[in-house]
Design a protein around this motif. Sequence first.
Motif, PDB file in Angstrom:
ATOM      1  N   VAL A 114      28.123 -12.503 -11.188  1.00 34.53           N
ATOM      2  CA  VAL A 114      28.712 -13.298 -10.109  1.00 34.53           C
ATOM      3  C   VAL A 114      27.797 -13.236  -8.899  1.00 34.53           C
ATOM      4  N   SER A 115      27.965 -14.161  -7.992  1.00 30.25           N
ATOM      5  CA  SER A 115      27.172 -14.138  -6.762  1.00 30.25           C
ATOM      6  C   SER A 115      27.674 -13.038  -5.846  1.00 30.25           C
ATOM      7  N   ALA A 117      28.270 -13.323  -2.658  1.00 35.98           N
ATOM      8  CA  ALA A 117      29.310 -13.845  -1.768  1.00 35.98           C
ATOM      9  C   ALA A 117      30.676 -13.839  -2.458  1.00 35.98           C
ATOM     10  N   TYR A 118      30.721 -14.239  -3.725  1.00 39.99           N
ATOM     11  CA  TYR A 118      31.987 -14.271  -4.462  1.00 39.99           C
ATOM     12  C   TYR A 118      32.521 -12.850  -4.667  1.00 39.99           C
ATOM     13  N   ALA A 119      31.619 -11.924  -5.066  1.00 38.94           N
ATOM     14  CA  ALA A 119      32.051 -10.538  -5.290  1.00 38.94           C
ATOM     15  C   ALA A 119      32.566  -9.915  -4.006  1.00 38.94           C
ATOM     16  N   ARG A 121      33.808 -11.521  -1.408  1.00 35.05           N
ATOM     17  CA  ARG A 121      35.038 -12.202  -0.976  1.00 35.05           C
ATOM     18  C   ARG A 121      36.275 -11.561  -1.584  1.00 35.05           C
ATOM     19  N   TYR A 122      36.189 -11.227  -2.879  1.00 33.01           N
ATOM     20  CA  TYR A 122      37.355 -10.658  -3.559  1.00 33.01           C
ATOM     21  C   TYR A 122      37.252  -9.140  -3.757  1.00 33.01           C
ATOM     22  N   TRP A 146      41.186 -14.168  -8.444  1.00 28.62           N
ATOM     23  CA  TRP A 146      39.891 -14.491  -9.056  1.00 28.62           C
ATOM     24  C   TRP A 146      39.914 -14.385 -10.577  1.00 28.62           C
ATOM     25  N   ASP A 149      40.111 -17.746 -12.943  1.00 31.66           N
ATOM     26  CA  ASP A 149      38.955 -18.628 -12.738  1.00 31.66           C
ATOM     27  C   ASP A 149      37.680 -18.008 -13.296  1.00 31.66           C
ATOM     28  N   LEU A 150      37.470 -16.731 -13.028  1.00 33.84           N
ATOM     29  CA  LEU A 150      36.243 -16.078 -13.466  1.00 33.84           C
ATOM     30  C   LEU A 150      36.226 -15.923 -14.983  1.00 33.84           C
TER      31      LEU A 150
END
Length: 605
Positions: A114-115, A117-119, A121-122, A146, A149-150
């Motif tokens: 994952v990016s 930013a995504y990691a 964020r959650y 998450w 979706d992931l």
Amino acid sequence: MPGAGGAPPGAAATAALGQYQRLDLDQTLAALVADGVLAEADARRVRADVRTTRGRTELHPLVLVANLRLADLRHPDKPLSLEVLTQWLAQRAGLPYLKIDPMKVDVGAVTQVVSHAYAQRYRILPVAVSELQVVFATPEPFDTRWLADLGHILRRDIQRVVASPVDVNRYLAEWWSVQRSIQRARDAKHDLSDGRAILNFEQLVELGKTGEVGADDRHVVHIVDWLLQYAFEQRASDIHLEPRRDTSNIRFRIDGVMHKVFELPTPVMTAVTSRIKILGRMDVAEKRRPQDGRIKTRSAGGREVELRLSSMPTAFGEKMVMRIFDPDIVVKEFRQLGFSPAEEATWRSFVERPHGIVLVTGPTGSGKTTTLYSTLKVLATPDINVCTVEDPIEMVSPEFNQMQVHNAIDLDFAAGVRTLMRQDPDIVMVGEIRDLETAQMAVQASLTGHLVLSTLHTNDAPSALTRLLDLGVPHYLLQSTLAGIVAQRLVRTLCPHCKSEVPLDVQAWAALTHRWPLAPPNPYYGPKGCLECRKTGFLGRTGIYEMLRVTPAIRALIQPDMDLARVTETAHNEGMQPLRASAAAQVARGLTTIQEVLNVLPPTL
């Protein structure tokens, strides 16, 4: 909060917490009180502390509770640490608890899942990835926005574990940052062919000559800084940078055992090696000759740490080994070295005399340097002149006068000792006796009223006598000057946090104490594995010793045709304990195991 195996005792108090929600301080405190973990008065104290302290509301609720070191009602003698609280949260959420060990994580693989930013964020941290599943660590087990979706994007099974919020935040910052630096350094190397290099390695050579560090090489600087701090945190004694054809290895030696901890693209490894050579004032352009260097830096805690560098040309580039000399580890009290009271008394009788030769023997990595430096620290009082000649100087110390051997200008050990004799020394430490000339100078220094400490590479203490005779030292000079010989090894010690009582293998104990009857240990401890020791069951190392006192009876046996077996038997009769007996005593104290000792000592010792 949903719990494993049904609703936990405090489920009613936290019914408002469920999926898609992050932990709330008030509801977390209510759950801790309901579960009998935290006292109501302590919960009020946490709320009051948060209200009166600005800038604390963004911290994770478990961190806020752990910072106050409150009592755990289930175990009144232990505080509620962050790890204890995280384990409670994992149990509440019905998920496994994980103490993240970065040495067991393939950082290059997990950061591709994952990016950043995504990691961030959650607050999810991938810690393991395979073709079929990905494991994510999180301190927010009830925030599952998450998850679906992931899972759909990755097309793999997703497993969740609960980890410390501090660890998750730290590795979210570190792992992606290091990977970005690696990628950019690799891209810069690839761009050289286009003449658009972000990081030009020829410029690095020039930077090394001028002593400047440019902004363009910041990615490599970041990788090296991270690598050194990582090694300090993991208690590594050596860092190995090993180039290979495509992907190069980074390995740490921890408690005497090698561990592979990271991989780098070979072009990036070349850049890292160049950066380290610049720091160590080595010739960056010279890649065909072995070189030595030295770096002085600081650990994250502010301690000054020295690293001794050694480079070696190999088929795929320069292999670099950095030996770490942390003063807190290298210099120890006699008792910390593993000396028993009797061994400490014997050792002090060797080194607290006005003259004579004291030898420490053992293979490379057996702790000889630590023993000598720790001893010199004790002996180097303001009224004593301590001088050393070493190759290389292992650790610079303000208490000693240290000389570096330079064979290129004919400054070898013998010449160094000859020079020290004109420097009015009281104690002389010779790094190693390698040849007859050095041995003769050590003998001469002893005869003229100096205490000489040195090392030899022999398997046991009596063998040092044979070695000196083989070098050509006259037997009558050995009779006159030798005071004592110590052979030593290092064995891993059991982790005090998790070692457990196990049945004794009577046959193994008999093999260890062969011809040296000792009472079997009761109880006998073995390794178990916990968070403190990273599941190995061992934490740190200690010494085992064989101390040969050169008594009149031993002196009489030192002859050109000396019978080594007879010398050994006489030494045993006069109180010398063999290495196996010293090791057995450490086993009996519950410090190590029989198997660990047998792995270190050959069958003949």
